[in-house]
Scaffold this motif. Structure first.
Motif, mmCIF file in Angstrom:
data_model
loop_
_atom_site.group_PDB
_atom_site.id
_atom_site.type_symbol
_atom_site.label_atom_id
_atom_site.label_comp_id
_atom_site.label_asym_id
_atom_site.label_seq_id
_atom_site.Cartn_x
_atom_site.Cartn_y
_atom_site.Cartn_z
ATOM 1 N N ASP A 92 6.841 -28.305 48.374
ATOM 2 C CA ASP A 92 6.296 -27.716 49.599
ATOM 3 C C ASP A 92 5.785 -28.815 50.528
ATOM 4 N N TYR A 93 5.100 -29.796 49.977
ATOM 5 C CA TYR A 93 4.589 -30.890 50.807
ATOM 6 C C TYR A 93 5.747 -31.655 51.463
ATOM 7 N N ILE A 94 6.759 -31.970 50.672
ATOM 8 C CA ILE A 94 7.883 -32.757 51.195
ATOM 9 C C ILE A 94 8.627 -31.986 52.284
ATOM 10 N N PRO A 117 0.429 -40.980 56.779
ATOM 11 C CA PRO A 117 1.775 -41.465 56.454
ATOM 12 C C PRO A 117 2.258 -40.810 55.156
ATOM 13 N N PHE A 118 3.576 -40.713 55.014
ATOM 14 C CA PHE A 118 4.163 -39.957 53.907
ATOM 15 C C PHE A 118 3.653 -40.402 52.548
ATOM 16 N N ASP A 119 3.621 -41.708 52.284
ATOM 17 C CA ASP A 119 3.236 -42.175 50.951
ATOM 18 C C ASP A 119 1.788 -41.830 50.615
ATOM 19 N N ARG A 120 0.892 -41.966 51.573
ATOM 20 C CA ARG A 120 -0.516 -41.630 51.325
ATOM 21 C C ARG A 120 -0.701 -40.129 51.154
ATOM 22 N N ILE A 153 -1.993 -38.046 47.774
ATOM 23 C CA ILE A 153 -3.077 -37.057 47.778
ATOM 24 C C ILE A 153 -2.570 -35.725 47.241
ATOM 25 N N ARG A 154 -1.375 -35.330 47.654
ATOM 26 C CA ARG A 154 -0.809 -34.057 47.191
ATOM 27 C C ARG A 154 -0.516 -34.097 45.701
ATOM 28 N N VAL A 155 -0.033 -35.228 45.198
ATOM 29 C CA VAL A 155 0.209 -35.375 43.763
ATOM 30 C C VAL A 155 -1.100 -35.202 42.993
ATOM 31 N N LEU A 156 -2.144 -35.860 43.479
ATOM 32 C CA LEU A 156 -3.433 -35.794 42.788
ATOM 33 C C LEU A 156 -4.042 -34.390 42.844
#
Length: 123
Positions: free
Chosen positions: A30-32, A58-61, A65-68
């Motif tokens: 969903d985030y991607i 930015p995408f990586d940051r 955050i979304r992963v965590l």
């Protein structure tokens, strides 16, 4: 006379770990998709007020955050599993997956619209 053995196959029960994996993957997907829809294609806006600031990163940051946050949610759901019976717990996980299906339906709508627009422009 030999009696035929009848094997009754038990109903396959979906593992709670599998459901948790689907939830985690769905949240990251969903985030991607949201990030692509906003920053790459410019066809959507973030509807979740809690995620607006994360999507602006930015995408990586933002992905980190979304992963965590997704991992924290899955670990909390896993912790709750210890205090519940398996059937109600899987029902709760199914509800979470059902809720996560709503953003995917929205993504499907904008992807189809975007594809239709591209096809019209290319004709």
């Amino acid at each position: 006379m030999k009696f035929a053995r009848i094997y009754i196959q038990p109903k396959k029960i979906t593992s709670s770990n599998l459901l948790l994996s689907f939830i985690y993957t769905a949240m990251l997907g969903d985030y991607i998709l949201t990030y692509l829809g906003i920053h790459t294609f410019g066809v959507i806006e973030e509807a979740n007020p809690l995620m607006v600031s994360v999507i602006a990163l930015p995408f990586d940051r933002g992905l980190l955050i979304r992963v965590l946050t997704s991992l924290i949610l899955v670990l909390m759901l896993k912790y709750v599993e210890k205090g519940l019976e398996p059937k109600p717990y899987r029902f709760i996980l199914s509800i979470v997956l059902l809720i996560q299906a709503f953003p995917y339906a929205m993504h499907l709508m904008w992807i189809c619209r975007y594809q239709i627009c591209i096809n019209i422009l290319l004709q």
